[in-house]
Design a protein around this motif. Structure first.
Motif, PDB file in Angstrom:
ATOM      1  N   ALA A   1     101.255  34.495 -28.969  1.00  0.00           N
ATOM      2  CA  ALA A   1     100.825  33.395 -28.104  1.00  0.00           C
ATOM      3  C   ALA A   1     101.832  33.164 -26.986  1.00  0.00           C
ATOM      4  CB  ALA A   1     100.629  32.127 -28.933  1.00  0.00           C
ATOM      5  N   ASN A   2     103.115  33.158 -27.311  1.00  0.00           N
ATOM      6  CA  ASN A   2     104.139  32.986 -26.280  1.00  0.00           C
ATOM      7  C   ASN A   2     104.157  34.148 -25.302  1.00  0.00           C
ATOM      8  OD1 ASN A   2     105.022  30.521 -27.267  1.00  0.00           O
ATOM      9  ND2 ASN A   2     106.542  31.458 -28.610  1.00  0.00           N
TER      10      ASN A   2
ATOM     11  N   TYR B   1      93.579  29.869 -29.010  1.00  0.00           N
ATOM     12  CA  TYR B   1      92.834  30.851 -28.233  1.00  0.00           C
ATOM     13  C   TYR B   1      92.776  32.185 -28.984  1.00  0.00           C
ATOM     14  CZ  TYR B   1      91.245  34.163 -24.865  1.00  0.00           C
ATOM     15  OH  TYR B   1      90.515  35.154 -24.273  1.00  0.00           O
ATOM     16  N   ILE B   2      93.902  32.610 -29.522  1.00  0.00           N
ATOM     17  CA  ILE B   2      93.913  33.883 -30.245  1.00  0.00           C
ATOM     18  C   ILE B   2      93.011  33.810 -31.478  1.00  0.00           C
ATOM     19  CG2 ILE B   2      95.337  35.509 -31.554  1.00  0.00           C
ATOM     20  CD1 ILE B   2      97.658  34.787 -29.642  1.00  0.00           C
TER      21      ILE B   2
ATOM     22  N   ARG C   1     102.667  33.272 -33.382  1.00  0.00           N
ATOM     23  CA  ARG C   1     103.403  32.474 -32.399  1.00  0.00           C
ATOM     24  C   ARG C   1     104.020  33.366 -31.328  1.00  0.00           C
ATOM     25  NH1 ARG C   1     106.629  30.166 -36.015  1.00  0.00           N
ATOM     26  NH2 ARG C   1     104.994  29.057 -37.088  1.00  0.00           N
TER      27      ARG C   1
ATOM     28  N   ARG D   1      89.272  37.980 -33.266  1.00  0.00           N
ATOM     29  CA  ARG D   1      90.700  37.801 -33.007  1.00  0.00           C
ATOM     30  C   ARG D   1      91.329  39.123 -32.564  1.00  0.00           C
ATOM     31  NH1 ARG D   1      92.940  36.360 -38.029  1.00  0.00           N
ATOM     32  NH2 ARG D   1      93.053  38.562 -38.396  1.00  0.00           N
TER      33      ARG D   1
ATOM     34  N   ASP E   1      90.751  26.935 -26.324  1.00  0.00           N
ATOM     35  CA  ASP E   1      91.941  26.097 -26.310  1.00  0.00           C
ATOM     36  C   ASP E   1      91.741  24.946 -27.289  1.00  0.00           C
ATOM     37  OD1 ASP E   1      94.232  24.742 -25.650  1.00  0.00           O
ATOM     38  OD2 ASP E   1      93.797  24.627 -23.523  1.00  0.00           O
TER      39      ASP E   1
ATOM     40  N   VAL F   1      99.239  32.034 -24.023  1.00  0.00           N
ATOM     41  CA  VAL F   1      97.986  31.416 -24.460  1.00  0.00           C
ATOM     42  C   VAL F   1      98.293  30.587 -25.706  1.00  0.00           C
ATOM     43  CG1 VAL F   1      96.521  33.267 -23.535  1.00  0.00           C
ATOM     44  CG2 VAL F   1      97.299  33.377 -25.910  1.00  0.00           C
ATOM     45  N   SER F   2      97.345  29.756 -26.093  1.00  0.00           N
ATOM     46  CA  SER F   2      97.526  28.974 -27.315  1.00  0.00           C
ATOM     47  C   SER F   2      97.189  29.831 -28.540  1.00  0.00           C
ATOM     48  CB  SER F   2      96.636  27.736 -27.292  1.00  0.00           C
ATOM     49  OG  SER F   2      95.283  28.112 -27.367  1.00  0.00           O
ATOM     50  N   ILE F   3      97.727  29.420 -29.659  1.00  0.00           N
ATOM     51  CA  ILE F   3      97.372  30.074 -30.919  1.00  0.00           C
ATOM     52  C   ILE F   3      95.879  29.901 -31.174  1.00  0.00           C
ATOM     53  CG2 ILE F   3      97.678  29.973 -33.428  1.00  0.00           C
ATOM     54  CD1 ILE F   3     100.655  29.361 -32.880  1.00  0.00           C
TER      55      ILE F   3
ATOM     56  N   TYR G   1     101.748  36.232 -24.438  1.00  0.00           N
ATOM     57  CA  TYR G   1     100.577  36.265 -23.568  1.00  0.00           C
ATOM     58  C   TYR G   1     100.314  34.929 -22.865  1.00  0.00           C
ATOM     59  CZ  TYR G   1      99.309  40.794 -25.578  1.00  0.00           C
ATOM     60  OH  TYR G   1      99.290  42.111 -25.960  1.00  0.00           O
TER      61      TYR G   1
END
Length: 72
Positions: free
Chosen positions: A51-52, A60-61, A48, A4, A66, A56-58, A54
């Motif tokens: 994610a916003n 993904y992190i 959150r 992560r 996905d 990407v979805s949470i 970058y």
């Protein structure tokens, strides 16, 4: 956890941003950005925000994929 942290680092580097720039844009301290990139747990609300920021979805992190890929 290190994966992560590596994803956060790679997302930042892929956008040619410094830790200082990310800290400024997300209204976090430089030490917090560094800590998260070094594997410290990220609170849900901050996750959150990352994610916003970058786009990407949470998932993904956290997992490197996905959420659609997790539902096989």
């Amino acid at each position: 956890m290190k994966e992560r942290a590596n994803r956060l680092y790679e997302l930042r580097k892929s956008r040619n941003l410094t830790q200082t720039a990310v800290a400024y844009r997300l209204n976090l301290s430089l030490s917090r950005i560094s800590a998260y990139e070094n594997g410290e747990n990220i609170p849900c609300d901050v996750l959150r925000v990352f994610a916003n920021f970058y786009s990407v979805s949470i998932d993904y992190i956290l997992f490197g994929q996905d959420s659609r890929q997790l539902r096989r």
